[in-house]
Design an enzyme around this catalytic site. Sequence first.
Site, PDB file in Angstrom:
ATOM      1  N   ASP A 284       0.819  -1.212   0.000  1.00 15.53           N
ATOM      2  CA  ASP A 284       0.000   0.000   0.000  1.00 15.53           C
ATOM      3  C   ASP A 284       0.856   1.266   0.000  1.00 15.53           C
ATOM      4  O   ASP A 284       1.875   1.334   0.699  1.00 15.53           O
ATOM      5  CB  ASP A 284      -0.874  -0.043   1.267  1.00 15.53           C
ATOM      6  CG  ASP A 284      -1.832   1.113   1.348  1.00 15.53           C
ATOM      7  OD1 ASP A 284      -2.683   1.226   0.447  1.00 15.53           O
ATOM      8  OD2 ASP A 284      -1.732   1.916   2.299  1.00 15.53           O
ATOM      9  N   GLU A 326       0.914  -0.358  -5.157  1.00 14.72           N
ATOM     10  CA  GLU A 326      -0.211   0.577  -5.170  1.00 14.72           C
ATOM     11  C   GLU A 326       0.404   1.975  -5.175  1.00 14.72           C
ATOM     12  O   GLU A 326       0.763   2.524  -4.137  1.00 14.72           O
ATOM     13  CB  GLU A 326      -1.122   0.362  -3.955  1.00 14.72           C
ATOM     14  CG  GLU A 326      -2.470   1.063  -4.091  1.00 14.72           C
ATOM     15  CD  GLU A 326      -2.567   2.401  -3.348  1.00 14.72           C
ATOM     16  OE1 GLU A 326      -3.459   3.182  -3.677  1.00 14.72           O
ATOM     17  OE2 GLU A 326      -1.754   2.659  -2.431  1.00 14.72           O
ATOM     18  N   HIS A 395     -11.824   0.531  -4.294  1.00 17.51           N
ATOM     19  CA  HIS A 395     -12.377   1.098  -3.053  1.00 17.51           C
ATOM     20  C   HIS A 395     -12.030   2.578  -2.893  1.00 17.51           C
ATOM     21  O   HIS A 395     -12.561   3.242  -2.022  1.00 17.51           O
ATOM     22  CB  HIS A 395     -11.835   0.306  -1.866  1.00 17.51           C
ATOM     23  CG  HIS A 395     -10.360   0.536  -1.675  1.00 17.51           C
ATOM     24  ND1 HIS A 395      -9.421   0.058  -2.578  1.00 17.51           N
ATOM     25  CD2 HIS A 395      -9.676   1.237  -0.740  1.00 17.51           C
ATOM     26  CE1 HIS A 395      -8.226   0.450  -2.183  1.00 17.51           C
ATOM     27  NE2 HIS A 395      -8.350   1.169  -1.067  1.00 17.51           N
TER      28      HIS A 395
HETATM   29  C1  GLC Z   1      -4.017   3.512  -0.207  1.00 14.64           C
HETATM   30  C2  GLC Z   1      -5.372   2.901  -0.011  1.00 14.64           C
HETATM   31  C3  GLC Z   1      -6.312   3.936   0.527  1.00 14.64           C
HETATM   32  C4  GLC Z   1      -5.773   4.470   1.814  1.00 14.64           C
HETATM   33  C5  GLC Z   1      -4.331   4.943   1.674  1.00 14.64           C
HETATM   34  C6  GLC Z   1      -3.689   5.140   3.009  1.00 14.64           C
HETATM   35  O1  GLC Z   1      -4.024   4.506  -1.156  1.00 14.64           O
HETATM   36  O2  GLC Z   1      -5.830   2.349  -1.212  1.00 14.64           O
HETATM   37  O3  GLC Z   1      -7.601   3.421   0.695  1.00 14.64           O
HETATM   38  O4  GLC Z   1      -6.567   5.540   2.252  1.00 14.64           O
HETATM   39  O5  GLC Z   1      -3.532   3.992   0.997  1.00 14.64           O
HETATM   40  O6  GLC Z   1      -3.451   3.915   3.618  1.00 14.64           O
END
Ligand code: GLC
Length: 657
Positions: A284, A326, A395
Amino acid sequence: MYEQVSHSLLNDILDALTPELQRQDLRYFYTRLGANFYAIYSLFHHLYGQREDFQEQIIQLVEVMARRYVERSDELLQTDHGREKEHNWFLSQEWVAMALYADGFAENLQGVRDHVPYFQELGVNMVHLMPMLKCPKGASDGGYAVSDFRDINARYGSMDDLLELSAELRRREILLVLDVVVNHTSDEHEWAERARQGEQKYQDYYYVFANRDLPDMFEETMPEIFPETSPGNFTWDARMQRWVMSVFNSYQWDLNYSNPAVFIEMIDILLFWANRGADVLRLDAVAFLWKKVGTNCQNQREAHLLLQLMKDCCQVTAPGVLFIAEAIVAPSEIIKYFGEDAVIAKECEIAYNATFMALLWDATATKNARLLNQGIRSLPHKLDRATWLNYVRCHDDIGLGFDDEDIRRVGYEPIAHRRFLVDYFTGQYEDSDARGQPFGRNEKTGDARISGSLASLVGLETAVERNDEAAIDRSIRQILLLHGMILAFGGIPLLYYGDEIGTINDRSFLEDLEKANDNRWMHRPRIDWDKAEQRHRHGSVEQRLFDGLKKLIEIRKTIPAFADYNNRELLQVENPHLFAFLRNHPEHLNEVILVVANFDAHPQYLNLDDLGLRGRFHFRQMHNLAGGSTPALFKDQLVISPFSFYWLSDQRSAGLI
Ligand code: GLC
């Protein structure tokens, strides 16, 4: 690579391993460690070589890797060996993923297990469980504020439930994707608690400051991620009497990776989940891993070095496990998360194709593919053995992160065009039935992103409410069109739970104080299984969507040209409403699939002669694999109905597919 300094260090490290580890059979581990050690050493030295305790730290790192290797089950070791042999296994067209919240999908982990046949019915064989680890009772950013990286949130069930689900998925050859929130912890994590209590060791796990001097310097160049709900990048902790860096929400404390102890903890966590059966780990917020004053603290070179190091370490212990990056950043930056090697991915094998996602939404709103064509043309070349995660919805909010230059090239003005898109999807624009909401509006910069479920954004919610059959039909076509693109583009298509049955915005989040100020919850639904049952009723919206997707998924899996070997050729077409590209069979180059999509509300024509494909493609024998029909041709022009698409093969090769 053999190099004397690192090799002699490796000898010392192996001598220093505890007797208990030395007694184990570590043959495969040692071979891979030998192969990767020069890289591990160089990266670790680059990041932490100035420290006096460098040697102790690297011994610690190898010890963690060896311990986790010893713990890896025979079944997972076998998987590792199998994937080493078939190292391009994940590039196959056979993978189709779905992301879901366990509680939204089916109450809890046991419920997900009970619904595994649903994945198989649809053809999904890769399941991404959104974070389900222990997190604060109140707001937890949808589980992305983790309080214990090794414990399941009781709301979802227990570790045993997860292990049973993981085993069940493996039995059915469905891959498991789990999140590891590498960039931050919740402020209730034990490390944060101990930092608060004054333990220096744990204060060093975060970015902690006694006064505003450095925070103010950082703020000069750092953007805000959640400007409405969590402005700024630092939070005052009254108990610690210190400022802490918290880039996302105030309760998410950023980990300090300039401390090797943090890196080693995180490797241990990654391998812990690899050993619990995760086939793929979604890392993430990787763009944020390294902070530097005077920069925007995103996409720093060291963030890439950390990811390379994570990959090198993970390959030694659990080589069958892949990483998803991500990193929802600019197109030219996203591509770097595959690694900057000359040929193959050396950081994350998979990355979210946020660029394609945003471009598909642009085509949906504008009803033309001008920016889509331009954006894909500008997408930098992707490495081999690296693949995209292509998605329509997830999401998170939809960020409009196109390249400004691309927007200008197709004749729009960037600020005005982005404003139009936000207005369009929030239903402010007269021609729009979309029901999204702006997310993360920043008054200072004028930026905004978009929340809302796929069905509500393409007008299905409005159409059903008005009982408008024609509009319902249009929305269904749009949903299938968008999926037709992510299934054919090259990469792993990622469906989002609920979209397969047309789930609309969920407004219940407004009644929950912890969620009410984060409208991303409007597209994180609870699946209504009675509604899902409607997929068996012929002619229902659910049936048309579910069966439509199911069929496309089934067909995708039979088309080798849809595997991802960078075998896509974007076609220049005159008609601005169309998006067209070729996919080649990776081995039989004369087996070609022509993908053509019409984003407009009117039929459109493609002049086949303009494509210059004569000789490579037999137009008279064309067969539409996506619809099982012969496409409409009029005077050598291909006719594409509103919001529809073709996957065309010339029939000579159709038999081979
Ligand atoms: C990523 C997740 C998101 C979250 C962020 C902080 O972007 O997809 O939902 O708010 O990380 O953890």
